[in-house]
Design a protein around this motif. Sequence first.
Motif, short mmCIF file in Angstrom:
data_model
loop_
_atom_site.label_atom_id
_atom_site.label_comp_id
_atom_site.label_asym_id
_atom_site.label_seq_id
_atom_site.Cartn_x
_atom_site.Cartn_y
_atom_site.Cartn_z
N LEU A 104 0.86 -1.11 -0.05
CA LEU A 104 0.07 0.01 -0.04
C LEU A 104 0.81 1.30 0.00
N ARG A 105 0.45 2.28 -0.74
CA ARG A 105 1.29 3.55 -0.57
C ARG A 105 0.56 4.58 -0.13
N LEU A 106 0.95 5.34 0.93
CA LEU A 106 0.10 6.65 1.64
C LEU A 106 0.78 7.75 0.99
N SER A 107 0.13 8.80 1.14
CA SER A 107 0.46 10.05 0.70
C SER A 107 0.00 11.10 1.53
N CYS A 108 0.68 11.97 1.62
CA CYS A 108 0.31 13.10 2.50
C CYS A 108 1.01 14.51 2.12
N ALA A 109 0.09 15.44 1.54
CA ALA A 109 0.17 16.56 1.08
C ALA A 109 0.06 17.90 1.79
N GLY A 128 6.66 13.41 8.36
CA GLY A 128 6.79 11.85 9.07
C GLY A 128 5.49 11.23 9.03
N TRP A 129 5.44 10.07 9.43
CA TRP A 129 4.47 9.21 9.64
C TRP A 129 4.53 8.68 10.84
N TYR A 130 3.28 8.62 11.56
CA TYR A 130 3.16 7.87 12.86
C TYR A 130 1.97 7.13 12.68
N ARG A 131 1.83 5.96 13.76
CA ARG A 131 0.40 5.09 13.47
C ARG A 131 0.19 4.57 14.99
N GLN A 132 -1.02 4.58 14.99
CA GLN A 132 -1.76 4.16 16.33
C GLN A 132 -2.60 2.95 16.09
N ALA A 133 -2.39 1.86 16.88
CA ALA A 133 -3.08 0.76 16.56
C ALA A 133 -4.16 0.67 17.95
N THR A 137 9.17 2.20 3.12
CA THR A 137 10.04 3.17 2.44
C THR A 137 9.35 4.69 2.48
N ILE A 138 10.01 5.68 3.30
CA ILE A 138 9.61 7.05 3.30
C ILE A 138 10.26 7.69 2.17
N SER A 139 9.58 8.77 1.40
CA SER A 139 10.11 9.63 0.40
C SER A 139 9.40 10.75 0.50
N ARG A 140 9.82 11.92 -0.10
CA ARG A 140 9.25 13.23 -0.20
C ARG A 140 9.61 13.77 -1.51
N ASP A 141 8.72 14.79 -1.97
CA ASP A 141 8.70 15.39 -3.16
C ASP A 141 8.75 17.00 -2.45
N ASN A 142 9.70 17.98 -2.42
CA ASN A 142 9.77 19.03 -1.56
C ASN A 142 8.98 20.11 -2.51
N ALA A 143 9.01 19.89 -3.89
CA ALA A 143 8.27 20.86 -5.03
C ALA A 143 6.72 20.51 -4.77
N LYS A 144 6.48 19.37 -4.37
CA LYS A 144 4.76 19.25 -4.25
C LYS A 144 4.32 19.33 -2.87
N VAL A 153 4.75 14.00 1.16
CA VAL A 153 5.50 12.73 1.49
C VAL A 153 4.87 11.70 1.45
N TYR A 154 5.50 10.54 1.21
CA TYR A 154 4.95 9.23 0.79
C TYR A 154 5.40 8.15 1.86
N LEU A 155 4.65 6.98 1.72
CA LEU A 155 5.10 5.85 2.55
C LEU A 155 4.55 4.73 1.90
N GLN A 156 5.71 4.02 1.12
CA GLN A 156 5.33 3.02 0.58
C GLN A 156 5.64 1.54 1.47
N MET A 157 4.55 0.99 1.54
CA MET A 157 4.45 -0.19 2.53
C MET A 157 4.37 -1.28 1.91
N ASN A 158 5.44 -2.47 2.23
CA ASN A 158 5.44 -3.91 1.45
C ASN A 158 5.50 -4.81 2.38
#
Length: 121
Positions: free
Chosen positions: A18-23, A35-40, A68-75, A78-83
């Motif tokens: 799954l891939r999460l995005s955050c703008a 960053g990304w946090y989670r709460q179960a 894998t976390i990554s970001r696009d500074n121009a946009k 931040v993304y979170l690719q979860m495998n």
Amino acid sequence: QAQVVESGGGLVQPGGSLRLSCAASGRIFSINVMGWYRQAPGKERELVADVTSGGSTNYADSVKGRFTISRDNAKKTVYLQMNSLKPEDTAVYYCNADIMEFGANWYSRVWGQGTLVTVSS
């Protein structure tokens, strides 16, 4: 006022991806860490991963090698690719960003509303 909005959550089977995005949006002058946090259910919110504006990353031990976390500074995104997702990854995932708005000289941590990730067969 600056805000961040997550997208990409949902239901996925164990072993899936799954891939999460955050703008981020608003009167943003600069963004430092994102960053990304989670709460179960029944647990405290925990750091999953974060990334600086320069690209340095930090991961929780439980997700190293799978996420894998990554970001696009121009946009301002931040993304979170979860495998190789596991049932224990089930949680509400929250994005945050340390944002300096125009006219300010400090960073404020802005949180999103969260997106639910459910890993189940």
